[in-house]
Design an enzyme around this catalytic site. Structure first.
Site, short mmCIF file in Angstrom:
data_model
loop_
_atom_site.label_atom_id
_atom_site.label_comp_id
_atom_site.label_asym_id
_atom_site.label_seq_id
_atom_site.Cartn_x
_atom_site.Cartn_y
_atom_site.Cartn_z
N HIS A 115 0.87 -1.08 -0.06
CA HIS A 115 0.02 0.03 0.01
C HIS A 115 0.92 1.21 0.04
O HIS A 115 1.75 1.28 0.61
CB HIS A 115 -0.95 0.08 1.39
CG HIS A 115 -2.02 -0.95 1.26
ND1 HIS A 115 -3.03 -1.04 0.25
CD2 HIS A 115 -1.94 -2.09 2.03
CE1 HIS A 115 -3.78 -2.01 0.68
NE2 HIS A 115 -3.26 -2.77 1.39
N ALA A 162 12.14 -18.42 10.65
CA ALA A 162 10.57 -18.26 10.94
C ALA A 162 10.09 -17.00 11.62
O ALA A 162 10.69 -16.72 12.52
CB ALA A 162 9.97 -19.54 11.84
N ARG A 185 24.10 -15.11 11.00
CA ARG A 185 25.09 -16.23 10.53
C ARG A 185 25.41 -16.05 9.07
O ARG A 185 24.59 -15.83 8.13
CB ARG A 185 24.91 -17.41 10.85
CG ARG A 185 24.44 -17.68 12.35
CD ARG A 185 24.13 -19.27 12.69
NE ARG A 185 25.31 -20.00 12.37
CZ ARG A 185 26.23 -20.53 13.22
NH1 ARG A 185 26.36 -20.08 14.26
NH2 ARG A 185 27.20 -21.36 12.81
#
Length: 215
Positions: A115, A162, A185
């Site tokens: 948007h 995640a 990492r």
């Protein structure tokens, strides 16, 4: 009941040989979109490679509405041997390219449009959206619930943790996590995987060159 549901899943799967598969720009050999699907439209602007698995409840869309003419080049491209996890959404309007061997966990969201909010006096939902191409490099893994925002460029063999939100460039062979996602990492030849903060030059080089992606 279980037998009937299994039969429905088998009958409802989309492959290159089904009428639904032939609606796509390309739908590669041995690829499959599982049943039940999510929202799927704009198939003529979606190209799927070979040996790719689209999980159940996955939404794939190209354009704002079904039937929109987006030109001759597919705006959503998914490579070979990919796995798109259950309940994920891949929403393309401009250019969204996923390389080969990319796996995602469930409920991942990837889009090349967001948007606009330039005018503070106009409701955001009524302002023109903004597009920016998205690239996800071959061999990468996106963990459950990850979000990839417009303009993101993810390198090859990258792990996105995640729940992370990705924007900007993520170099090759690293692990990125957080909101917004940051490199935690990275891989250094000869030294293996190292915490972020070492090998700054290597990271900068990865950003400069960007991922090696199909065109």
């Amino acid at each position: 009941m279980h037998w009937g549901w299994g039969a429905a899943q088998r009958a409802g799967a989309v492959t290159a040989d089904t009428p639904a598969g032939r609606r796509f720009a390309t739908f590669g050999r041995r690829s499959m979109a599982a049943f039940p699907p999510g929202a799927v439209f704009g198939e003529r602007s979606i190209a799927i490679g070979e040996d790719t698995l689209i999980g159940p409840f996955v939404s794939l869309s190209a354009g704002m509405v079904p039937g929109q003419d987006l030109g001759p080049v597919p705006v959503l491209q998914i490579g070979d041997r990919c796995v798109i996890g259950r309940g994920s959404h891949i929403v393309a309007h401009h250019s969204l390219v996923i390389g080969d061997d990319v796996f995602t966990g469930p409920y991942v969201y990837v889009t090349d449009q967001n948007h606009g909010y330039a005018d503070p006096d106009v409701p955001i939902g009524r302002q023109l959206p903004r597009n920016a191409e998205v690239r996800i490099g071959s061999g990468s893994w996106l963990g459950a619930g990850a979000v990839v925002l417009p303009g993101a460029c993810i390198g090859r063999n990258v792990v996105i943790a995640a729940g992370s939100v990705v924007r900007g460039t993520v170099p090759d062979r690293c692990v990125a996590a957080g909101v917004p996602a940051r490199v935690v990492r990275h891989y250094r030849p000869g030294d293996g995987w190292s915490p972020a903060g070492s090998g700054v030059a290597e990271l900068a080089e990865g950003v400069a060159h960007g991922p090696d992606l199909p065109r």
